[in-house]
Design a protein around this motif. Structure first.
Motif, PDB file in Angstrom:
ATOM      1  N   THR A  15     -19.174  63.171 -53.166  1.00 47.42           N
ATOM      2  CA  THR A  15     -18.570  64.502 -53.969  1.00 47.42           C
ATOM      3  C   THR A  15     -19.424  64.071 -54.989  1.00 47.42           C
ATOM      4  N   THR A  31     -27.150  60.378 -45.121  1.00 48.48           N
ATOM      5  CA  THR A  31     -27.368  60.294 -43.848  1.00 48.48           C
ATOM      6  C   THR A  31     -26.659  60.895 -43.042  1.00 48.48           C
ATOM      7  N   ARG A  57     -18.825  52.681 -35.643  1.00 44.02           N
ATOM      8  CA  ARG A  57     -19.882  51.478 -35.240  1.00 44.02           C
ATOM      9  C   ARG A  57     -21.410  52.381 -36.332  1.00 44.02           C
ATOM     10  N   GLY A  85     -25.811  56.821 -48.781  1.00 45.83           N
ATOM     11  CA  GLY A  85     -24.172  56.405 -47.388  1.00 45.83           C
ATOM     12  C   GLY A  85     -26.082  55.385 -46.164  1.00 45.83           C
ATOM     13  N   ARG A 127      -9.228  63.866 -46.775  1.00 44.04           N
ATOM     14  CA  ARG A 127     -10.566  64.496 -47.022  1.00 44.04           C
ATOM     15  C   ARG A 127     -10.490  65.922 -45.661  1.00 44.04           C
ATOM     16  N   TYR A 137     -13.032  68.517 -49.329  1.00 40.66           N
ATOM     17  CA  TYR A 137     -12.192  68.671 -50.302  1.00 40.66           C
ATOM     18  C   TYR A 137     -11.674  67.538 -50.020  1.00 40.66           C
ATOM     19  N   ASN A 138      -9.516  67.583 -50.546  1.00 34.22           N
ATOM     20  CA  ASN A 138      -9.119  66.263 -50.470  1.00 34.22           C
ATOM     21  C   ASN A 138      -7.532  67.493 -50.916  1.00 34.22           C
ATOM     22  N   ARG A 171     -14.561  51.780 -39.289  1.00 29.61           N
ATOM     23  CA  ARG A 171     -15.570  51.939 -39.969  1.00 29.61           C
ATOM     24  C   ARG A 171     -15.475  50.605 -41.731  1.00 29.61           C
ATOM     25  N   SER A 199     -10.645  56.194 -60.869  1.00 31.95           N
ATOM     26  CA  SER A 199     -10.532  57.357 -62.012  1.00 31.95           C
ATOM     27  C   SER A 199     -10.500  58.882 -60.725  1.00 31.95           C
TER      28      SER A 199
HETATM   29  P1  AP5 Z   1     -20.932  58.590 -43.980  1.00 30.82           P
HETATM   30  O1  AP5 Z   1     -20.862  60.329 -43.434  1.00 30.82           O
HETATM   31  O2  AP5 Z   1     -21.731  58.188 -44.702  1.00 30.82           O
HETATM   32  O3  AP5 Z   1     -19.657  58.163 -43.907  1.00 30.82           O
HETATM   33  P2  AP5 Z   1     -19.469  56.970 -44.906  1.00 30.82           P
HETATM   34  O4  AP5 Z   1     -20.065  56.037 -45.809  1.00 30.82           O
HETATM   35  O5  AP5 Z   1     -18.099  56.504 -44.237  1.00 30.82           O
HETATM   36  O6  AP5 Z   1     -18.984  57.529 -46.584  1.00 30.82           O
HETATM   37  P3  AP5 Z   1     -17.786  58.801 -46.494  1.00 30.82           P
HETATM   38  O7  AP5 Z   1     -18.366  60.257 -45.916  1.00 30.82           O
HETATM   39  O8  AP5 Z   1     -16.514  58.195 -45.726  1.00 30.82           O
HETATM   40  O9  AP5 Z   1     -17.275  58.868 -47.942  1.00 30.82           O
HETATM   41  P4  AP5 Z   1     -17.893  58.686 -49.256  1.00 30.82           P
HETATM   42  O10 AP5 Z   1     -17.740  57.727 -50.388  1.00 30.82           O
HETATM   43  O11 AP5 Z   1     -19.278  60.023 -48.990  1.00 30.82           O
HETATM   44  O12 AP5 Z   1     -16.688  59.806 -50.082  1.00 30.82           O
HETATM   45  P5  AP5 Z   1     -16.492  61.672 -50.256  1.00 30.82           P
HETATM   46  O13 AP5 Z   1     -17.029  61.694 -51.818  1.00 30.82           O
HETATM   47  O14 AP5 Z   1     -16.517  62.514 -48.926  1.00 30.82           O
HETATM   48  O15 AP5 Z   1     -21.517  57.725 -42.549  1.00 30.82           O
HETATM   49  C1  AP5 Z   1     -20.788  58.552 -41.194  1.00 30.82           C
HETATM   50  C2  AP5 Z   1     -21.204  57.720 -40.402  1.00 30.82           C
HETATM   51  O16 AP5 Z   1     -22.570  57.982 -39.374  1.00 30.82           O
HETATM   52  C3  AP5 Z   1     -20.813  55.944 -40.777  1.00 30.82           C
HETATM   53  O17 AP5 Z   1     -19.866  56.236 -39.932  1.00 30.82           O
HETATM   54  C4  AP5 Z   1     -22.398  55.767 -39.339  1.00 30.82           C
HETATM   55  O18 AP5 Z   1     -21.907  56.164 -37.538  1.00 30.82           O
HETATM   56  C5  AP5 Z   1     -23.645  57.082 -39.619  1.00 30.82           C
HETATM   57  N1  AP5 Z   1     -24.505  56.498 -40.829  1.00 30.82           N
HETATM   58  C6  AP5 Z   1     -24.205  57.149 -41.723  1.00 30.82           C
HETATM   59  N2  AP5 Z   1     -25.657  56.728 -42.261  1.00 30.82           N
HETATM   60  C7  AP5 Z   1     -25.713  55.348 -41.391  1.00 30.82           C
HETATM   61  C8  AP5 Z   1     -26.808  54.541 -41.482  1.00 30.82           C
HETATM   62  N3  AP5 Z   1     -27.475  54.734 -42.913  1.00 30.82           N
HETATM   63  N4  AP5 Z   1     -27.335  53.632 -40.884  1.00 30.82           N
HETATM   64  C9  AP5 Z   1     -26.143  53.318 -39.675  1.00 30.82           C
HETATM   65  N5  AP5 Z   1     -25.424  54.941 -39.747  1.00 30.82           N
HETATM   66  C10 AP5 Z   1     -24.900  55.230 -40.703  1.00 30.82           C
HETATM   67  O19 AP5 Z   1     -15.273  61.476 -51.114  1.00 30.82           O
HETATM   68  C11 AP5 Z   1     -13.601  61.340 -50.098  1.00 30.82           C
HETATM   69  C12 AP5 Z   1     -12.488  61.894 -50.340  1.00 30.82           C
HETATM   70  O20 AP5 Z   1     -12.138  61.539 -51.473  1.00 30.82           O
HETATM   71  C13 AP5 Z   1     -12.631  63.209 -50.200  1.00 30.82           C
HETATM   72  O21 AP5 Z   1     -11.688  64.392 -49.836  1.00 30.82           O
HETATM   73  C14 AP5 Z   1     -13.293  63.888 -51.249  1.00 30.82           C
HETATM   74  O22 AP5 Z   1     -12.491  65.227 -52.368  1.00 30.82           O
HETATM   75  C15 AP5 Z   1     -12.016  62.520 -52.532  1.00 30.82           C
HETATM   76  N6  AP5 Z   1     -12.497  62.642 -53.926  1.00 30.82           N
HETATM   77  C16 AP5 Z   1     -13.920  61.927 -54.068  1.00 30.82           C
HETATM   78  N7  AP5 Z   1     -13.788  61.267 -55.544  1.00 30.82           N
HETATM   79  C17 AP5 Z   1     -12.000  61.361 -55.640  1.00 30.82           C
HETATM   80  C18 AP5 Z   1     -11.471  60.533 -57.008  1.00 30.82           C
HETATM   81  N8  AP5 Z   1     -12.577  59.985 -57.795  1.00 30.82           N
HETATM   82  N9  AP5 Z   1     -10.413  61.708 -57.601  1.00 30.82           N
HETATM   83  C19 AP5 Z   1      -9.993  61.978 -55.720  1.00 30.82           C
HETATM   84  N10 AP5 Z   1     -10.721  62.464 -54.705  1.00 30.82           N
HETATM   85  C20 AP5 Z   1     -12.070  61.756 -54.999  1.00 30.82           C
END
Ligand code: AP5
Ligand code: ZN
Length: 216
Positions: A15, A31, A57, A85, A127, A137-138, A171, A199
């Motif tokens: 985000t 990534t 994983r 990531g 999400r 989005y959320n 995760r 926040s």
């Molecule tokens: P990846 O897509 O990188 O998933 P992640 O690290 O688990 O991170 P997320 O995408 O779940 O969370 P985010 O911190 O980006 O949160 P977001 O902004 O979406 O990885 C997926 C998979 O790929 C891994 O499990 C692995 O298998 C593989 N992989 C990827 N990279 C790898 C690597 N380097 N090595 C090995 N394997 C790898 O926000 C989350 C939600 O909250 C959204 O709905 C958003 O709208 C909401 N939100 C965000 N901020 C706020 C706020 N301040 N207030 C209210 N809502 C909010």
């Protein structure tokens, strides 16, 4: 500006990275997004990565490191980048150090987005993403599109397969075991900044900019 966004699943890395990268005209290198593209297009890498991703994983280091190396050599990344990531293991961090050193590039900051676990689980359960343009989005946020379609491109929003509760637990475990040690790794190098990312999204963005100000 060259930064790493570090934090647990759901912390808001994607985000915030989208907004900052657009504002400063630098590359957003996620990534997770790159791997989801590979899965969607059924490339060799996508076929290898899918089962790891579906079960929460990590995809093997060698595959990820190769993918990121190539991406960092593309033109837009030369103007600056946010790594979202990646790195996710000490081995990935060491490979990145080596690569940056060989190219004579210095990191400006490693930003740790800190959020409590209850908030993470809620964010991940609500999400919805656009697989066409990667917008996030959320359903719990006020700006969620009522018709469930992406505001940028009109595609139908979907829930990520790995946002199911049992995969989320896995995760979070993987994060604690393999990725959290990177906090000590970067703290030791003196470029770790911690942001309270619990926040609202605008406040988090301001906090990141304040802490990393003057580095664009
Ligand atoms: P990846 O897509 O990188 O998933 P992640 O690290 O688990 O991170 P997320 O995408 O779940 O969370 P985010 O911190 O980006 O949160 P977001 O902004 O979406 O990885 C997926 C998979 O790929 C891994 O499990 C692995 O298998 C593989 N992989 C990827 N990279 C790898 C690597 N380097 N090595 C090995 N394997 C790898 O926000 C989350 C939600 O909250 C959204 O709905 C958003 O709208 C909401 N939100 C965000 N901020 C706020 C706020 N301040 N207030 C209210 N809502 C909010
Ligand atoms: Zn879209």
């Amino acid at each position: 500006m060259r930064m790493i966004f570090l934090g647990p699943p759901g912390a808001g890395k994607g985000t915030q990275a989208v907004k900052l990268a657009a504002k400063y005209g630098i590359a957003h290198i996620s990534t997770g997004d790159m791997l989801r593209e590979h899965v969607k297009s059924e490339t060799d890498l996508g076929k290898q990565a899918k089962s790891y991703m579906d079960s929460g994983r990590l995809v093997p280091d060698e595959l990820i490191i190769e993918m990121v190396k190539k991406r960092l050599r593309e033109d837009d990344a030369k103007r600056g980048f946010i790594l979202d990531g990646f790195p996710r293991t000490v081995k990935q961090a060491e490979a990145l150090d080596e690569l940056l050193e060989s190219e004579g590039i210095k990191l400006d900051a490693v930003v740790f987005l800190d959020v409590d676990e209850e908030t993470l689980v809620r964010r991940l359960s609500g999400r919805r993403i656009c697989l066409n343009c990667n917008a996030i989005y959320n359903v719990y946020n006020a700006d969620y599109p009522e018709d469930g379609h992406c505001r940028n491109c009109g595609a139908k929003l979907i829930q990520r397969d790995d946002d199911r509760p049992e995969v989320v637990r896995q995760r979070l475990d993987v994060y604690r075991k393999d990725t959290a040690p990177l906090l000590a790794y970067y703290k030791g190098r003196g470029n770790l900044v911690t942001v309270d990312a619990s926040s609202d999204s605008g406040e988090v963005l301001r906090a990141i900019e304040e802490l990393c100000g003057g580095k664009n």
